[in-house]
Scaffold this active site. Structure first.
Site, PDB file in Angstrom:
ATOM      1  N   ILE A 124       2.358   3.058 -11.545  1.00  0.00           N
ATOM      2  CA  ILE A 124       1.074   2.362 -12.286  1.00  0.00           C
ATOM      3  C   ILE A 124      -0.366   2.976 -10.615  1.00  0.00           C
ATOM      4  O   ILE A 124      -0.536   2.827 -11.223  1.00  0.00           O
ATOM      5  CB  ILE A 124       1.963   0.690 -11.358  1.00  0.00           C
ATOM      6  CG1 ILE A 124       1.461   0.685  -9.960  1.00  0.00           C
ATOM      7  CG2 ILE A 124       1.742  -0.192 -12.316  1.00  0.00           C
ATOM      8  CD1 ILE A 124       1.542  -0.769  -9.573  1.00  0.00           C
ATOM      9  N   GLY A 125       0.515   4.230  -9.851  1.00  0.00           N
ATOM     10  CA  GLY A 125      -0.476   5.382  -9.485  1.00  0.00           C
ATOM     11  C   GLY A 125       0.033   6.214  -8.813  1.00  0.00           C
ATOM     12  O   GLY A 125       1.126   6.249  -8.709  1.00  0.00           O
ATOM     13  N   GLY A 140      -0.254   8.446  -5.875  1.00  0.00           N
ATOM     14  CA  GLY A 140      -1.209   8.943  -4.012  1.00  0.00           C
ATOM     15  C   GLY A 140      -0.675  10.355  -3.756  1.00  0.00           C
ATOM     16  O   GLY A 140      -0.131  11.333  -4.399  1.00  0.00           O
ATOM     17  N   GLY A 141      -1.468  10.749  -2.465  1.00  0.00           N
ATOM     18  CA  GLY A 141      -1.855  11.926  -1.796  1.00  0.00           C
ATOM     19  C   GLY A 141       0.219  12.014  -2.011  1.00  0.00           C
ATOM     20  O   GLY A 141       0.544  13.551  -1.508  1.00  0.00           O
ATOM     21  N   MET A 142       0.984  10.973  -1.503  1.00  0.00           N
ATOM     22  CA  MET A 142       2.456  11.265  -0.468  1.00  0.00           C
ATOM     23  C   MET A 142       3.224  10.709  -1.495  1.00  0.00           C
ATOM     24  O   MET A 142       4.580  11.433  -2.025  1.00  0.00           O
ATOM     25  CB  MET A 142       2.569  10.392  -0.005  1.00  0.00           C
ATOM     26  CG  MET A 142       1.858  11.200   1.808  1.00  0.00           C
ATOM     27  SD  MET A 142       2.445  11.019   2.457  1.00  0.00           S
ATOM     28  CE  MET A 142       3.993  10.666   3.182  1.00  0.00           C
ATOM     29  N   GLY A 143       2.850   9.960  -2.500  1.00  0.00           N
ATOM     30  CA  GLY A 143       3.618   9.986  -3.534  1.00  0.00           C
ATOM     31  C   GLY A 143       3.464   9.118  -4.753  1.00  0.00           C
ATOM     32  O   GLY A 143       1.874   8.732  -5.194  1.00  0.00           O
ATOM     33  N   VAL A 145       3.378   5.095  -7.548  1.00  0.00           N
ATOM     34  CA  VAL A 145       3.746   4.027  -7.700  1.00  0.00           C
ATOM     35  C   VAL A 145       4.489   3.657  -8.519  1.00  0.00           C
ATOM     36  O   VAL A 145       3.495   3.730  -9.313  1.00  0.00           O
ATOM     37  CB  VAL A 145       3.278   3.214  -6.350  1.00  0.00           C
ATOM     38  CG1 VAL A 145       3.265   1.252  -6.326  1.00  0.00           C
ATOM     39  CG2 VAL A 145       2.241   3.646  -5.372  1.00  0.00           C
ATOM     40  N   LYS A 194       6.881   2.548  -3.794  1.00  0.00           N
ATOM     41  CA  LYS A 194       6.498   3.193  -3.605  1.00  0.00           C
ATOM     42  C   LYS A 194       7.842   4.947  -3.854  1.00  0.00           C
ATOM     43  O   LYS A 194       8.601   4.302  -2.723  1.00  0.00           O
ATOM     44  CB  LYS A 194       6.071   3.863  -2.620  1.00  0.00           C
ATOM     45  CG  LYS A 194       5.077   4.633  -1.984  1.00  0.00           C
ATOM     46  CD  LYS A 194       3.371   4.385  -1.079  1.00  0.00           C
ATOM     47  CE  LYS A 194       3.174   5.998  -0.800  1.00  0.00           C
ATOM     48  NZ  LYS A 194       1.783   6.010  -0.184  1.00  0.00           N
ATOM     49  N   ASP A 206      -7.278   4.425   9.008  1.00  0.00           N
ATOM     50  CA  ASP A 206      -7.579   4.698   6.867  1.00  0.00           C
ATOM     51  C   ASP A 206      -8.272   2.562   6.911  1.00  0.00           C
ATOM     52  O   ASP A 206      -7.836   3.353   5.546  1.00  0.00           O
ATOM     53  CB  ASP A 206      -6.351   5.289   6.455  1.00  0.00           C
ATOM     54  CG  ASP A 206      -7.431   6.091   5.532  1.00  0.00           C
ATOM     55  OD1 ASP A 206      -8.190   6.150   5.504  1.00  0.00           O
ATOM     56  OD2 ASP A 206      -6.521   6.390   4.333  1.00  0.00           O
TER      57      ASP A 206
END
Length: 955
Positions: free
Chosen positions: A22-23, A25-28, A30, A45, A139
């Site tokens: 479902i997603g 990101g910059g590190m992982g 999801v 995640k 953040d």
């Protein structure tokens, strides 16, 4: 499935079944997954394998640990993780958030007023909780806020930082990389400076501005060019301060920012009418507030408010069970009483839940997930059977999803046992690791329904500050069940707050409680204050989840912490942070004490905040009678002056001058609020109409207040009058000591002739065949006087006579006199001799009320001589204590001697602070000393000249 998804599916099976990605990101990555054990959707995640460097692994683990630390309805919760220390896949499991974030929602335009109000409430509550747990997010932005039906969740704590030593957040961020998102950074964060919670509030202000207007915050614009169009009036003041450039000028915390937000109203015409009405009403309130006395609350009851919960979040809550009558409410109430007792979780007080539930009416069930703000909450329905009834117990998570069902059979004729079974069932389901401990804490008592009902009602009365009612109910509980340990424990705590003599009638009931509680009670009886504080600290640290340990340590440090070097402000600020998050500590009495402390320190805004919180909590309990609260608020208003204070002082003097018996027990507490001038005025008024029973107390109150304000002749004359009214050995001895010992300390309360005559009278008492302890006290006073005046030969003579007297109860006085003699030649040795000589005022004749002040003043002198200036500041802060026994009666106590000597002590402390370059604090002390002595007799002209001389450093 791709390779990573297949690998994740294998690592997570059989409990979690991967459904879809479902997603990214910059590190992982999801993934959406199904928790097969609890039958619910979760998010997983997974760290991208190509990023699995030492730095990124540590950063990923930190995010998981921080999320696990934060349990709040508006923060994305974590459930499980795999540290991958064996080289496997690194992942953690969290609540499933829908696809929509606030960023995607704002792409369609600004929020409605209702949604904006909900976002404001949820985001600031989440930050308040995170900051309270010492976590800075760093953040906060729309893409890290998830939109759920009726609420918002803050997520992505990947670059969060702990406000503690040893946090390595920046060490796990690549060099040259500024943590955060440039478009939502506070100015100090953008400049690379260290961030504080103020940075999160700035980012929150940017987010709320964008949510209100649909426009990003123009961070580089000048203040004049910033466009506030679209920001509703109820939100604008909160944002204007949150978005100031300097962190120190922003809101002090998220709670303060949220308090500045006013709920929106719909309809421009309706708003205009309300605004006009509000202007008129405000004018009336300002006039009324300046005139009405504190005993007449302004417009009380005209605008009933919906009950509010006193803490931002809790682990567990119960709502009334459905039964078609009162049985369900009673069962839930008694089950709640069982669950509130454990220190292992925070529990939403059932009295608050019930008040809200009734006010919400038919909407209560639907609103429960949002309003209860609990990680778990239980409801139930009683099913009536032919032989036994059964409670169908239903447990929900914070989103309102059902996670457990259980059937608990019971009998309405044995309600207490049924309630215990309900509580046991809940604990087994949610906290199985604490079940054995919970059973131990529930031990004691014979299962008497009436006793438990009285105990529960007493807990509610105590939390509402209805102390006499609480004492009556606890006593009733113990009469009905003499083995009910919890009632005996609560009665013991109540005696601490009421300053009354502890009851020993129910010590057998205390034996039914676990060992830690016995250790806590034993700690309160340790006579040496330094050892007592150390023991209570150790017990708090040994049982960190036990609110009662924190309560007793707070009470001890609040009243006597300054005597062992703990600044009063430190104690107050710590409890101010803890109390709103701890249901057991979140009591009216706590805010009474916090308001007292901040009033004593002259912290106007903090004292007002504590009064507001106190009154909100008092109203939530539905209490009416509030004599003590009115007196505390009267003291607060008077302390900070102004027209309103002058009017209230005049009214109070008139009122209590006619009804002296109502205020006599509290008269001598004025010094602890640092309002001796007002104490003197009230005492004179009460003495004018008091009967024989109240007259001595009023005269002693006048004497102490007059001496503290520099009215020396009046103060000593009042002491002499009190001694004539109630002659006693203690009072006659103090008559002499008040003339001799302050003079030896540099505070000439009496003329030199009176001092000499008093010294001669003391010598006569010391050499006469007096019984102990009066002989030993007189010898000690003469020895201390001689040392302080530099008459060492006389001091040695009196020391020898004191040793020959052989009064073992006077050993602390002998030790102190020996240290005073040593200090004239070897201050280091004198400090060593007194390092553990912190004598508790145990209320026995062998305790001299001047000994404590002399101890701390002498230690400060020795520390300055040795260059230990910061230690001297701590010693000179001893006068911030409020160590008075009960409601003071009879001769002045040690705490009152401390109050009188606090004025010259502040001057000495100001000298020390100037050496430490803490000019603002020094000037505040000098200003207060000059204010307290503004009506001083001519004998203090030299001391006032010193204050003025030092005060030149402040200009």
């Amino acid at each position: 499935m791709d390779a990573l998804q297949l690998r994740a599916a294998a690592a997570l099976a059989p409990r979690y079944l991967i459904e879809a990605e479902i997603g990214v990101g910059g590190m992982g990555h999801v993934f959406r997954a199904r928790d097969t054990w609890l039958d619910r959707t979760v998010a997983v995640k997974v760290l991208r394998p190509e990023l699995a460097t030492a730095r990124s692994i540590e950063r990923f683990k930190r995010e998981a640990r921080l999320l696990a630390r934060l349990n709040h309805p508006n923060i994305l919760a974590i459930h499980d993780s795999n540290p991958a220390d064996d080289g496997g896949l690194l992942y953690y499991v969290m609540d499933f958030a829908p696809d929509e974030t606030l960023a995607s929602r704002l792409a369609r335009g600004p929020l409605s007023p209702e949604a904006l109000a909900r976002l404001t409430h949820d985001l600031l509550n989440a930050l308040s909780y995170a900051h309270g747990e010492a976590v800075i997010h760093r953040d906060v932005k729309p893409s890290n806020i998830f939109v759920l039906p009726g609420r918002y969740l803050l997520g992505d704590f990947g670059i969060a930082r702990l406000l503690v030593e040893g946090d390595t957040t920046d060490a796990v961020t690549a060099e040259g990389v500024q943590p955060g998102t440039l478009a939502y950074m506070a100015p100090e964060q953008l400049a690379g400076r260290a961030v504080t919670p103020a940075a999160d509030l700035y980012a929150a202000g940017m987010v709320l501005y964008e949510a209100a207007t649909g426009r990003p915050w123009p961070a580089l614009a000048t203040p004049r060019s910033r466009d506030w169009r679209g920001v509703p009036a109820w939100l604008r003041p909160a944002l204007q301060r949150a978005l100031l450039i300097e962190p120190a000028e922003r809101w002090p915390d998220a709670d303060a920012m949220l308090a500045a937000v006013r709920a929106p109203v719909s309809g421009p015409a309706r708003l205009a009418r309300r605004a006009a009405f509000a202007v008129v009403l405000l004018a009336l309130l300002l006039v009324a507030g300046a005139v009405l006395p504190p005993s007449q609350p302004l417009l009380s009851g005209i605008w009933p408010r919906a009950p509010r919960f006193t803490s931002a979040q809790s682990d567990l809550a119960l709502v009334p069970f459905r039964s078609g009558g009162e049985v369900g409410r009673e069962l839930a109430r008694f089950a709640a009483a069982e669950l509130e007792w454990s220190p292992r979780w925070t529990f939403r007080p059932f009295t608050e839940v019930l008040a809200w539930w009734d006010s919400a009416g038919a909407q209560a069930e639907g609103l429960a997930p949002m309003r209860l703000r609990s990680r778990w909450w239980g409801e139930g329905r009683i099913l009536h059977g032919e032989e036994r009834d059964t409670l169908l117990l239903i447990l929900h998570d914070s989103a309102g999803r059902t996670v457990r069902n259980a059937r608990v059979p019971g009998d309405t004729m044995q309600m207490l046992q049924w309630a215990r079974d309900v509580a046991d069932t809940l604990v087994r389901e949610i906290y199985p690791e604490y079940f054995t401990e919970f059973m131990e804490l529930s031990a004691g008592g014979q299962g008497n329904f009436g006793a438990m009902r009285a105990l529960v009602d007493g807990l509610g009365a105590f939390a509402a500050d209805d102390w006499s009612v609480a004492e009556s109910l606890y006593t009733t509980a113990l009469v009905r069940d003499s083995s009910l340990g919890r009632a005996a424990w609560e009665l013991r705590l109540l005696t601490l707050w009421r300053r009354s003599t502890d009851s020993v009638r129910y010590t057998a009931a205390l034996a039914t409680l676990p060992a830690p509680y016995h250790a806590l009670l034993a700690g309160l009886d340790v006579p040496n204050l330094l050892r007592r504080d150390s023991l209570l600290r150790a017990l708090r640290d040994s049982y960190p989840e036990n609110s009662r340990a924190r309560l007793l340590l707070f009470d001890e440090q609040l009243h006597r912490g300054p005597l062992v070097g703990i600044p009063l402000r430190q104690v107050l600020d710590d409890m101010r942070r803890r109390a709103p998050r701890d249901p057991y500590l979140n009591q009216v009495a706590i805010y009474d004490h916090l308001m007292w402390g901040y009033t004593h320190l002259g912290e106007r805004d903090a004292a007002a905040d504590m009064w507001a919180r106190r009154m909100a909590l008092h109203a939530a309990h539905g209490s009416t009678a509030d004599t003590l609260g009115e007196l505390y608020n009267l003291a607060r208003v008077v302390r900070f002056g102004g027209v309103k204070a002058a009017l209230w002082r005049r009214y109070a003097t008139w009122k209590y001058g006619r009804e002296g018996s109502a205020i006599t027990p509290y008269l001598r507490l004025g010094g602890t609020f640092d309002i001796p001038e007002f104490q003197r005025e009230l005492a004179i008024a009460v003495a004018g109409s008091a009967g024989p029973a109240n007259l001595p107390a009023a005269i002693v109150a006048q004497a102490v207040a007059a001496l503290e304000t520099g009215r020396l002749t009046e103060g000593l004359a009042a002491l002499d009058s009190a001694a004539a009214l109630v002659p006693s050995d203690e009072m006659q001895l103090q008559q002499l000591e008040w003339r001799v010992l302050p003079a030896a300390l540099g505070l000439p309360l009496a003329d030199s002739g009176s001092v000499a005559r008093a010294r001669t009278a003391l010598a006569g008492r010391a050499m006469s065949p007096l019984a102990a302890p009066w002989k030993a006290r007189a010898l000690w006073a003469l020895g201390a006087d001689a040392v302080l005046r530099g008459q060492m030969a006389d001091a040695l003579r009196w020391q020898h006579e004191l040793a020959v007297a052989g009064d073992s109860a006077a050993f602390p006085l002998q030790a102190l006199l020996g240290a005073l003699l040593a200090g004239s030649k070897d201050p280091a040795r004198a400090l060593e001799l007194t390092d553990t000589l912190f004598m508790a005022d145990r209320g026995v004749p062998a305790d001299d009320p001047f000994a404590r002040a002399i101890l701390h003043l002498a230690r400060a002198d020795w520390q300055v001589t040795l260059g230990r200036v910061a230690d001297a500041d701590a010693s000179l802060g001893w006068y911030e204590n409020s160590d008075l026994r009960g409601w003071p009666q009879g001769p002045p106590q040690a705490g009152e001697v401390d109050q009188v000597l606090s004025v010259p002590a502040r001057v000495r402390r100001a000298r020390v602070l100037l050496q430490l370059h803490r000019t603002a604090e020094a000037c505040a002390l000098l200003s207060r000393a000059a204010e307290l002595w503004r009506h001083a007799d001519h004998q203090l002209s030299d001391q006032l000249a010193q204050v003025q001389s030092l005060g030149r450093s402040c200009h």
